[in-house]
Design an enzyme around this catalytic site. Structure first.
Site, PDB file in Angstrom:
ATOM      1  N   LYS A  79      34.300  72.684  26.329  1.00  0.00           N
ATOM      2  CA  LYS A  79      33.580  71.421  26.139  1.00  0.00           C
ATOM      3  C   LYS A  79      33.882  70.829  24.772  1.00  0.00           C
ATOM      4  O   LYS A  79      34.087  69.616  24.630  1.00  0.00           O
ATOM      5  CB  LYS A  79      32.079  71.656  26.289  1.00  0.00           C
ATOM      6  CG  LYS A  79      31.205  70.459  25.937  1.00  0.00           C
ATOM      7  CD  LYS A  79      31.458  69.263  26.829  1.00  0.00           C
ATOM      8  CE  LYS A  79      30.440  68.163  26.532  1.00  0.00           C
ATOM      9  NZ  LYS A  79      30.732  66.930  27.304  1.00  0.00           N
ATOM     10  N   LYS A 110      27.525  65.886  15.919  1.00  0.00           N
ATOM     11  CA  LYS A 110      27.110  67.276  16.118  1.00  0.00           C
ATOM     12  C   LYS A 110      28.196  68.083  16.814  1.00  0.00           C
ATOM     13  O   LYS A 110      28.547  69.199  16.383  1.00  0.00           O
ATOM     14  CB  LYS A 110      25.807  67.304  16.926  1.00  0.00           C
ATOM     15  CG  LYS A 110      25.276  68.685  17.254  1.00  0.00           C
ATOM     16  CD  LYS A 110      25.642  69.156  18.654  1.00  0.00           C
ATOM     17  CE  LYS A 110      25.060  68.274  19.734  1.00  0.00           C
ATOM     18  NZ  LYS A 110      25.422  68.778  21.087  1.00  0.00           N
ATOM     19  N   SER A 141      25.768  70.745  25.066  1.00  0.00           N
ATOM     20  CA  SER A 141      26.979  70.957  24.270  1.00  0.00           C
ATOM     21  C   SER A 141      26.574  71.822  23.079  1.00  0.00           C
ATOM     22  O   SER A 141      25.993  71.321  22.111  1.00  0.00           O
ATOM     23  CB  SER A 141      27.566  69.629  23.794  1.00  0.00           C
ATOM     24  OG  SER A 141      28.028  68.880  24.889  1.00  0.00           O
TER      25      SER A 141
END
Length: 304
Positions: free
Chosen positions: A179, A248, A104
């Site tokens: 994503k 994150k 990711s």
């Protein structure tokens, strides 16, 4: 074991964590020559060698043996290091190779890396993942792919070894953009569930009574079920996505929104729910453990 594929691809794999180990297992078991590299934990490396993979002592050697290299690491800093470092992928892959980032990652980093590699005749694709380590092991992950059409067509048979749902979103970077949108929705659910469960507890409604209303109704979904498996059964492995990784990804989402000139107050609220948990020492805990940190904001015990 499946029949050996006819494609003349040799695969390198970097990042044998909870997701990467299962993906790599499916690649080698379904007939592709696979080279892996150790990081901190030798257990997945030894397992994959027993299944037919080989081990490279360095990134340079892995690159030299591979026509397609998959990365499944924490995020953009780790991907950038693997590509750019002296002795890394950019310096040792042959023209015509492909780098596939299943992490990711920050889409702006993805686009920049792709341009750098393209100048060397190396293609780049982003193929981030959805679902859990269980589906990685079973070869039924979801992936959303950003790649040129010809690159996607070349990768498709390899992706088929480990993914049950493959969606070609668009060009390079679009997989990572999608994503982040996917994780915004799912982690938004997580933040809502956490606050609702903490509030329910404060007003005397137990988690199992909450579940008896939600489960099987319009608000039920797969994410809810794995989240609640920890709440109801104490299964720490039901939804193995760390609060640090959630935070994150939501920072990457914020950066993407800033770049697009979009005010995203809900995204920032969701990000801050995870920021609080990480700041309280929960980085290594998993997303379903978030309710305890909401409770902790209100004077409760954050221990899980």
């Amino acid at each position: 074991m499946s029949k050996k594929p006819q494609e003349n691809e040799t695969i390198g794999f970097i990042g044998l964590g909870m997701m990467g180990h299962g993906i790599a297992k499916n690649i080698v078991e379904k007939g592709y020559p696979l080279t892996v590299i150790a990081h901190r934990n030798r257990t997945p490396v030894d397992d994959l060698i027993a299944r037919g993979a080989s081990e490279a002592p360095s990134l340079a050697e892995l690159a030299a043996r591979s026509s397609v290299v998959f990365l499944c690491v924490t995020g953009s800093p780790e991907v950038e290091a693997a590509v750019r470092r002296p002795g890394g992928l950019a310096a040792h892959l042959q023209p015509g190779s492909i780098v596939v980032d299943c992490s990711s990652s920050d889409p702006s980093s993805t686009v920049q890396l792709a341009a750098e590699l393209k100048a060397k005749g190396i293609d780049f694709a982003d193929a981030p993942l959805s679902r859990t380590p269980k589906e990685a092991w079973e070869g039924t992950l979801d992936t959303m792919v950003g790649a040129q059409d010809a690159v996607f067509a070349r990768l498709r048979p390899i992706l088929d070894t480990w993914a049950g749902k493959i969606v070609h979103i668009g060009g390079v970077g679009d997989g990572h953009r999608m994503k982040l949108l996917n994780n915004f929705i799912s982690l938004g659910y997580g933040a809502l569930y956490a606050e609702a469960l903490a509030l329910a507890d404060r007003v005397g409604i137990s988690a199992d009574r909450v579940d008896s209303v939600i489960r099987g109704g319009r608000m039920d979904c797969g994410f809810y079920q794995t989240f609640m498996k920890f709440t109801l059964e104490g299964d720490r492995d039901a939804h193995k996505f760390s609060l640090a990784n959630a935070f994150k990804d939501l920072r990457y989402l914020e950066s993407m929104a800033n770049g697009a000139g979009l005010v995203n107050p809900v995204g920032n609220a969701v990000k801050n729910a995870y920021a609080v948990a990480v700041a309280a020492g929960g980085a290594a805990d998993y997303v379903p453990m978030l309710p305890a940190y909401v409770d902790g904001l209100n004077g409760g015990d954050t221990k899980n």
